[in-house]
Scaffold this motif. Structure first.
Motif, short mmCIF file in Angstrom:
data_model
loop_
_atom_site.label_atom_id
_atom_site.label_comp_id
_atom_site.label_asym_id
_atom_site.label_seq_id
_atom_site.Cartn_x
_atom_site.Cartn_y
_atom_site.Cartn_z
N LEU A 176 0.85 -1.19 0.00
CA LEU A 176 0.00 0.00 0.00
C LEU A 176 0.88 1.24 0.00
CD1 LEU A 176 -2.41 -1.49 2.55
CD2 LEU A 176 -3.20 -0.53 0.40
N ALA A 177 0.45 2.26 -0.72
CA ALA A 177 1.18 3.52 -0.79
C ALA A 177 0.28 4.65 -0.32
CB ALA A 177 1.64 3.78 -2.22
N ALA A 178 0.85 5.56 0.46
CA ALA A 178 0.16 6.76 0.90
C ALA A 178 1.15 7.91 0.68
CB ALA A 178 -0.25 6.67 2.36
N GLY A 179 1.03 8.59 -0.45
CA GLY A 179 2.01 9.61 -0.79
C GLY A 179 3.37 8.95 -0.95
N PRO A 180 4.40 9.48 -0.30
CA PRO A 180 5.74 8.89 -0.42
C PRO A 180 5.95 7.65 0.46
CG PRO A 180 5.84 10.81 0.98
CD PRO A 180 4.43 10.74 0.45
N ARG A 181 5.02 7.37 1.36
CA ARG A 181 5.17 6.23 2.27
C ARG A 181 4.68 4.94 1.61
NH1 ARG A 181 2.47 7.89 7.87
NH2 ARG A 181 3.71 6.14 8.63
N ARG A 182 5.40 3.85 1.89
CA ARG A 182 5.03 2.53 1.38
C ARG A 182 4.89 1.58 2.56
NH1 ARG A 182 4.45 5.40 -2.18
NH2 ARG A 182 5.10 5.27 -4.34
N GLU A 184 5.87 -0.36 7.66
CA GLU A 184 6.36 0.68 6.78
C GLU A 184 7.70 0.28 6.20
OE1 GLU A 184 6.56 5.49 6.38
OE2 GLU A 184 6.17 4.63 8.35
N ILE A 185 7.85 0.50 4.90
CA ILE A 185 9.08 0.16 4.18
C ILE A 185 9.93 1.42 4.12
CG2 ILE A 185 10.04 -0.63 2.00
CD1 ILE A 185 7.24 -1.83 1.41
N PRO A 194 12.58 4.06 2.59
CA PRO A 194 12.73 4.48 1.20
C PRO A 194 13.72 3.64 0.40
CG PRO A 194 12.65 6.40 2.60
CD PRO A 194 12.71 5.20 3.50
N GLY A 195 14.79 3.18 0.99
CA GLY A 195 15.77 2.35 0.29
C GLY A 195 15.24 0.99 -0.10
N GLU A 196 14.29 0.46 0.66
CA GLU A 196 13.71 -0.85 0.38
C GLU A 196 12.56 -0.76 -0.60
OE1 GLU A 196 13.27 -3.58 3.97
OE2 GLU A 196 13.25 -1.57 4.86
N ALA A 197 11.96 0.40 -0.76
CA ALA A 197 10.73 0.56 -1.55
C ALA A 197 10.98 0.50 -3.05
CB ALA A 197 10.04 1.86 -1.20
N ALA A 198 12.19 0.63 -3.50
CA ALA A 198 12.46 0.68 -4.94
C ALA A 198 12.14 -0.62 -5.63
CB ALA A 198 13.91 1.04 -5.18
#
Length: 113
Positions: A78-84, A106-107, A109-113
């Motif tokens: 799930l994504a909410a703006g920049p948060r994953r 919450e993931i 930012p480095g893991e979200a790619a």
């Protein structure tokens, strides 16, 4: 858990679906594509202590309640703006197909790619 009132579901989330493609070396690369928009409520549930890369980390686990929908699984996020948020589990708490309660993490930012 009781039925979550519609007014409590104020946060907009995008359900992201995994898409695997060959990487050219016999493996695959996973990326996520935007799916449907859902509205939900997000509350902190617990902190999960774990070890990553030889050091201790504390992952914050959230409980996300949204309107029931079929097919939500831990392969999605799930994504909410920049948060994953990685979905750990998704369940219908009372079997009435009104609510879907997801346990998410919450993931970074480095893991979200």
């Amino acid at each position: 858990m009781t039925h979550t009132p519609i007014g409590a579901r104020r946060r907009r989330f995008v359900l992201e679906m995994p898409l695997d493609a060959p990487d050219g070396f016999g493996g695959s690369l996973r990326r996520y594509v935007a799916g449907p928009v859902v509205w939900g409520s997000l509350e902190r549930a617990e902190t999960d202590a774990r070890r990553r890369n030889g050091r201790g980390d504390a992952a914050v686990v959230y409980r996300l309640a949204l309107r029931w929908r079929a097919g939500v699984s831990p392969e999605m996020r799930l994504a909410a703006g920049p948060r994953r948020f990685a979905i750990r589990s998704a369940a219908d708490p009372d079997g009435g197909r009104r609510d879907l309660v997801c346990e998410v993490e919450e993931i970074s930012p480095g893991e979200a790619a």
